[in-house]
Write a protein that holds these residues in place. Structure first.
Motif, PDB file in Angstrom:
ATOM      1  N   GLU A   1      -3.872  90.016  -5.449  1.00  0.00           N
ATOM      2  CA  GLU A   1      -2.459  89.662  -5.596  1.00  0.00           C
ATOM      3  C   GLU A   1      -2.034  89.699  -7.058  1.00  0.00           C
ATOM      4  O   GLU A   1      -0.936  90.159  -7.393  1.00  0.00           O
ATOM      5  CB  GLU A   1      -2.205  88.274  -5.009  1.00  0.00           C
ATOM      6  CG  GLU A   1      -2.374  88.197  -3.501  1.00  0.00           C
ATOM      7  CD  GLU A   1      -2.180  86.787  -2.985  1.00  0.00           C
ATOM      8  OE1 GLU A   1      -1.733  85.920  -3.779  1.00  0.00           O
ATOM      9  OE2 GLU A   1      -2.469  86.541  -1.816  1.00  0.00           O
ATOM     10  N   ASP A   2      -2.897  89.210  -7.932  1.00  0.00           N
ATOM     11  CA  ASP A   2      -2.544  89.183  -9.350  1.00  0.00           C
ATOM     12  C   ASP A   2      -2.428  90.586  -9.928  1.00  0.00           C
ATOM     13  O   ASP A   2      -1.553  90.855 -10.758  1.00  0.00           O
ATOM     14  CB  ASP A   2      -3.590  88.382 -10.135  1.00  0.00           C
ATOM     15  CG  ASP A   2      -3.419  86.877  -9.980  1.00  0.00           C
ATOM     16  OD1 ASP A   2      -2.560  86.464  -9.171  1.00  0.00           O
ATOM     17  OD2 ASP A   2      -4.135  86.131 -10.655  1.00  0.00           O
ATOM     18  N   MET A   3      -3.302  91.494  -9.517  1.00  0.00           N
ATOM     19  CA  MET A   3      -3.212  92.873 -10.002  1.00  0.00           C
ATOM     20  C   MET A   3      -1.899  93.504  -9.568  1.00  0.00           C
ATOM     21  O   MET A   3      -1.184  94.101 -10.375  1.00  0.00           O
ATOM     22  CB  MET A   3      -4.382  93.717  -9.489  1.00  0.00           C
ATOM     23  CG  MET A   3      -4.254  95.200  -9.818  1.00  0.00           C
ATOM     24  SD  MET A   3      -5.613  96.218  -9.193  1.00  0.00           S
ATOM     25  CE  MET A   3      -6.832  95.904 -10.466  1.00  0.00           C
TER      26      MET A   3
ATOM     27  N   GLY B   1      -2.185  91.515 -14.910  1.00  0.00           N
ATOM     28  CA  GLY B   1      -3.131  91.459 -13.812  1.00  0.00           C
ATOM     29  C   GLY B   1      -4.386  92.258 -14.063  1.00  0.00           C
ATOM     30  O   GLY B   1      -4.851  92.987 -13.186  1.00  0.00           O
ATOM     31  N   SER B   2      -4.962  92.127 -15.255  1.00  0.00           N
ATOM     32  CA  SER B   2      -6.207  92.809 -15.583  1.00  0.00           C
ATOM     33  C   SER B   2      -6.916  91.991 -16.665  1.00  0.00           C
ATOM     34  O   SER B   2      -6.500  90.879 -16.988  1.00  0.00           O
ATOM     35  CB  SER B   2      -5.925  94.236 -16.066  1.00  0.00           C
ATOM     36  OG  SER B   2      -7.132  94.963 -16.227  1.00  0.00           O
TER      37      SER B   2
ATOM     38  N   LYS C   1       9.174  89.245 -15.978  1.00  0.00           N
ATOM     39  CA  LYS C   1       7.994  88.397 -16.141  1.00  0.00           C
ATOM     40  C   LYS C   1       7.235  88.306 -14.821  1.00  0.00           C
ATOM     41  O   LYS C   1       7.847  88.173 -13.754  1.00  0.00           O
ATOM     42  CB  LYS C   1       8.409  87.003 -16.602  1.00  0.00           C
ATOM     43  CG  LYS C   1       8.927  86.944 -18.024  1.00  0.00           C
ATOM     44  CD  LYS C   1       9.211  85.512 -18.436  1.00  0.00           C
ATOM     45  CE  LYS C   1       9.678  85.448 -19.888  1.00  0.00           C
ATOM     46  NZ  LYS C   1       9.935  84.049 -20.323  1.00  0.00           N
ATOM     47  N   PRO C   2       5.912  88.368 -14.878  1.00  0.00           N
ATOM     48  CA  PRO C   2       5.140  88.245 -13.629  1.00  0.00           C
ATOM     49  C   PRO C   2       5.216  86.820 -13.087  1.00  0.00           C
ATOM     50  O   PRO C   2       5.385  85.856 -13.845  1.00  0.00           O
ATOM     51  CB  PRO C   2       3.717  88.606 -14.056  1.00  0.00           C
ATOM     52  CG  PRO C   2       3.661  88.294 -15.516  1.00  0.00           C
ATOM     53  CD  PRO C   2       5.040  88.589 -16.047  1.00  0.00           C
ATOM     54  N   ARG C   3       5.075  86.698 -11.767  1.00  0.00           N
ATOM     55  CA  ARG C   3       5.086  85.392 -11.107  1.00  0.00           C
ATOM     56  C   ARG C   3       3.725  85.170 -10.444  1.00  0.00           C
ATOM     57  O   ARG C   3       3.609  85.147  -9.215  1.00  0.00           O
ATOM     58  CB  ARG C   3       6.230  85.339 -10.097  1.00  0.00           C
ATOM     59  CG  ARG C   3       7.618  85.496 -10.735  1.00  0.00           C
ATOM     60  CD  ARG C   3       8.735  85.347  -9.725  1.00  0.00           C
ATOM     61  NE  ARG C   3       8.803  86.480  -8.806  1.00  0.00           N
ATOM     62  CZ  ARG C   3       9.550  87.566  -9.014  1.00  0.00           C
ATOM     63  NH1 ARG C   3      10.297  87.666 -10.114  1.00  0.00           N
ATOM     64  NH2 ARG C   3       9.563  88.547  -8.137  1.00  0.00           N
TER      65      ARG C   3
ATOM     66  N   GLN D   1       3.454  95.376 -10.925  1.00  0.00           N
ATOM     67  CA  GLN D   1       4.817  95.538 -10.438  1.00  0.00           C
ATOM     68  C   GLN D   1       5.815  94.918 -11.405  1.00  0.00           C
ATOM     69  O   GLN D   1       6.877  95.487 -11.679  1.00  0.00           O
ATOM     70  CB  GLN D   1       4.962  94.891  -9.057  1.00  0.00           C
ATOM     71  CG  GLN D   1       6.233  95.302  -8.312  1.00  0.00           C
ATOM     72  CD  GLN D   1       6.278  96.792  -8.019  1.00  0.00           C
ATOM     73  OE1 GLN D   1       5.252  97.402  -7.701  1.00  0.00           O
ATOM     74  NE2 GLN D   1       7.452  97.393  -8.145  1.00  0.00           N
ATOM     75  N   ALA D   2       5.468  93.765 -11.958  1.00  0.00           N
ATOM     76  CA  ALA D   2       6.351  93.119 -12.932  1.00  0.00           C
ATOM     77  C   ALA D   2       6.508  93.991 -14.175  1.00  0.00           C
ATOM     78  O   ALA D   2       7.615  94.114 -14.722  1.00  0.00           O
ATOM     79  CB  ALA D   2       5.788  91.753 -13.302  1.00  0.00           C
TER      80      ALA D   2
END
Length: 262
Positions: free
Chosen positions: A235-237, A134-135, A249-251, A242-243
């Motif tokens: 939200e993506d950050m 998320g960056s 894996k990020p969602r 958090q993932a």
């Protein structure tokens, strides 16, 4: 001089800056970034600067714990100080060597990009983490790295977040030399011995002149940084950080939203 997580020593005319937070792979926080800047600014009379990590890692970039529940003002300061840090490496009048043993990831990989030289052990790895957490790696990997390793390879590194061995990093031009594991200090000392034989005045002139592409990238870095600042708390950050912390894996695509919106 020492600070929380960073030690700075002048050893025989060489300023050695060591990151000392191995429990988080030497990911730096605001205080550590400022301590590194101070160390670089103190090196005007030194022969060279060596930046290294500890505990089997070089640097994992900025501390991701701040991204999962960010304080906008604190994160803004960390982002802007990170730009000051990479610029301090380039503004330092002395050669700056990245001594890499272990992972150089995310902002740690961008420290390698910023340094004048980089020497790594065979077990070291390199790569970016931006879109995966998320960056985006706007302080070297998306701009200056194209000059160092070629545009297609730089996009592969910064978009796809792949990992590269020390041998691969050397072949693509990201680092200068690979040394056997356990021989990093010897390798760095060889480079320092060569530097010792050179004119400090003309090394400084050569470094200033070599900053052509760095200087050309600075406006792009500032614009990228402003974009990151505007995306703080997205939200993506939050999901990416958090993932990472939960080792899953990020969602990113769970929430239905138009492409390009925060």
């Amino acid at each position: 001089m020492s600070s929380v997580g960073v030690s700075v020593e002048d050893v025989g005319g060489v300023v050695r800056i060591r990151l000392e937070r191995p429990e988080r792979r030497n990911a730096y926080d605001l205080g550590m970034a400022k301590a590194m800047i101070e160390g670089l600014q103190s090196a005007s009379r030194a022969e060279a600067v060596v930046i290294s990590g500890s505990g089997g890692s070089f640097c994992a970039g900025g501390a991701l714990g701040q991204l999962s529940d960010p304080d906008p003002e604190e994160l803004r300061e960390l982002f802007t100080t990170s730009l000051r840090l990479v610029d301090a490496i380039r503004a330092c009048p002395r050669p700056v060597i990245a001594a890499v043993d272990g992972a150089a990831a995310g902002g740690g990989n961008e420290l390698v990009i910023a340094c004048d030289f980089a020497i790594a052990t065979r077990r070291s790895t390199f790569g970016q983490t931006g879109p995966k957490v998320g960056s985006a790696p706007v302080l070297g990997a998306t701009n200056l790295a194209s000059v160092q390793i070629g545009e297609k390879r730089a996009k592969e590194m910064s978009f796809m977040c792949r990992r590269y061995t020390a041998e691969q990093a050397c072949a693509m031009g990201l680092i200068n030399e690979v040394v056997p594991d356990g021989m990093l200090d010897d390798g760095v000392d060889r480079w320092l011995a060569e530097i010792h034989e050179l004119s400090p005045r003309y090394l400084e002139i050569a470094k200033v002149s070599s900053n052509m592409w760095w200087n050309a990238s600075k406006d792009n870095m500032q614009a990228g940084l402003e974009s990151l600042i505007q995306a703080i708390g997205s939200e993506d950050m939050r999901e990416g950080a958090q993932a990472f912390l939960e080792k899953r894996k990020p969602r990113f695509r769970d929430a239905a939203r138009p492409v390009g919106t925060a």
